[in-house]
Write an enzyme that holds these catalytic residues in place. Sequence first.
Site, PDB file in Angstrom:
ATOM      1  CB  SER A  40      -7.501  -0.959  -2.788  1.00  0.00           C
ATOM      2  OG  SER A  40      -6.893   0.142  -2.134  1.00  0.00           O
ATOM      3  CG  ASP A 321       0.825  -1.317  -4.161  1.00  0.00           C
ATOM      4  OD1 ASP A 321       0.745  -0.740  -3.049  1.00  0.00           O
ATOM      5  OD2 ASP A 321      -0.180  -1.587  -4.860  1.00  0.00           O
ATOM      6  CG  HIS A 324      -2.505  -1.240  -1.712  1.00  0.00           C
ATOM      7  ND1 HIS A 324      -2.286  -0.905  -3.030  1.00  0.00           N
ATOM      8  CD2 HIS A 324      -3.737  -0.771  -1.404  1.00  0.00           C
ATOM      9  CE1 HIS A 324      -3.355  -0.278  -3.499  1.00  0.00           C
ATOM     10  NE2 HIS A 324      -4.250  -0.177  -2.532  1.00  0.00           N
TER      11      HIS A 324
END
Length: 357
Positions: A40, A321, A324
């Site tokens: 991610s 978040d 990340h």
Amino acid sequence: MKDQLSLAFHVLVYLGLIHVTAFVVSGEPQVPCLFIFGDSLVDSGNNNALTTAAKANYRPYGIDFPQGVTGRFTNGRTVADIIGQLLGFPKFIPPYATAADQEISTGVNYGSGSAGIREESGSHLGDRISMDRQLLNHEKIISRLSALQSNKTFTDEYLKKCIYLSNIGSNDYINNYLIPSIYSTSKTYTADEYAAVLVQQYSQQLKTIYNLGARKIAVFGLGQVGCTPAEIKRFGTNGKPCVEWINDAVQLFNDKLKSLVAKLNTDYQDARFTLINLTSISAPQGDVPLPNTPCCQVGEDGQCVPDSKPCLVRALTVFYDGFHPSEISNTAIATRSYISVIPMDTYPYDISHLARL
Ligand SMILES: *[C@@H]1O[C@H](CO)[C@@H](O)[C@H](O)[C@H]1NC(C)=O
Ligand SMILES: *[C@@H]1O[C@H](CO)[C@@H](O)[C@H](O)[C@H]1NC(C)=O
């Protein structure tokens, strides 16, 4: 106001941005193509059509990205996006899931949220494109590229000049080793054994990238997983800034990865591998430690709550978040991967050097 400016200054020092000179991007990219493997931290939309909880194709993700919501797990650009820009690519490298034939000659992004070096990592969240499957996708892209270029010698020479980024391994901890109720790895292996098993498997995967024609490969070490807001919330820190035992476990992986990079450079004399040291690159430099509170409102899973309102001053936040980095952190990481500030940042080459080799 003065306090805010002073804080902003400290943030910039902290992020290493103060050392950064501006790049004027014009003309040809420095290399013909950029291929991106990972999770991610680099995913640019490959998970959007998968059945998984690991998706970011909703607001407030993408709030600072030119095209808005795309599936990137941050407010703006990822590290891979920014490295692409520093290399002079006028457009973002397309995600594998939607890349059309006319787009693939400048490279493809295979990254997939929740994916790991190990096949099973992230499986409790749903589908994901593991590193082994990303390598199969790369094979398919090479076949398509060969067909388009219709000259095998030309395609082979072309692929040698490209840069390959690989940024994977965090989920083998976050979504595997650190969840003993679902995954058995922490019962099977000590932290040191696990790091060795992971690096062994990663070594095969990096050799596959080489065997598929790559000669300039930048391997990202893992960031300090124990400093992410989600892991701090889950495990507590005993008064320390971060969850130290997690950082210690990840450090074992990073140290072995460095030895692997050195070995690959010895074993494959016609290729150049380099390690990007995220511990060094994201080490606090100012005297004011930045709070690691996420910018968006996060749910139990550490992801932004859909349609929630994020913080306003996103240039002053390390994390977007629970896991990340924000775009400003990604900018600092990408810039220091591209031109290292201290020798520890990249080993042995920074990416600008890799491009010129
Ligand atoms: C194929 O590419 C090579 C390398 O660029 C070139 O030297 C050769 O002339 C090309 N062959 C044909 C048939 O175009
Ligand atoms: C990365 O940098 C840190 C210092 O910032 C250092 O302690 C560590 O050994 C480096 N890791 C590797 C794998 O080079």
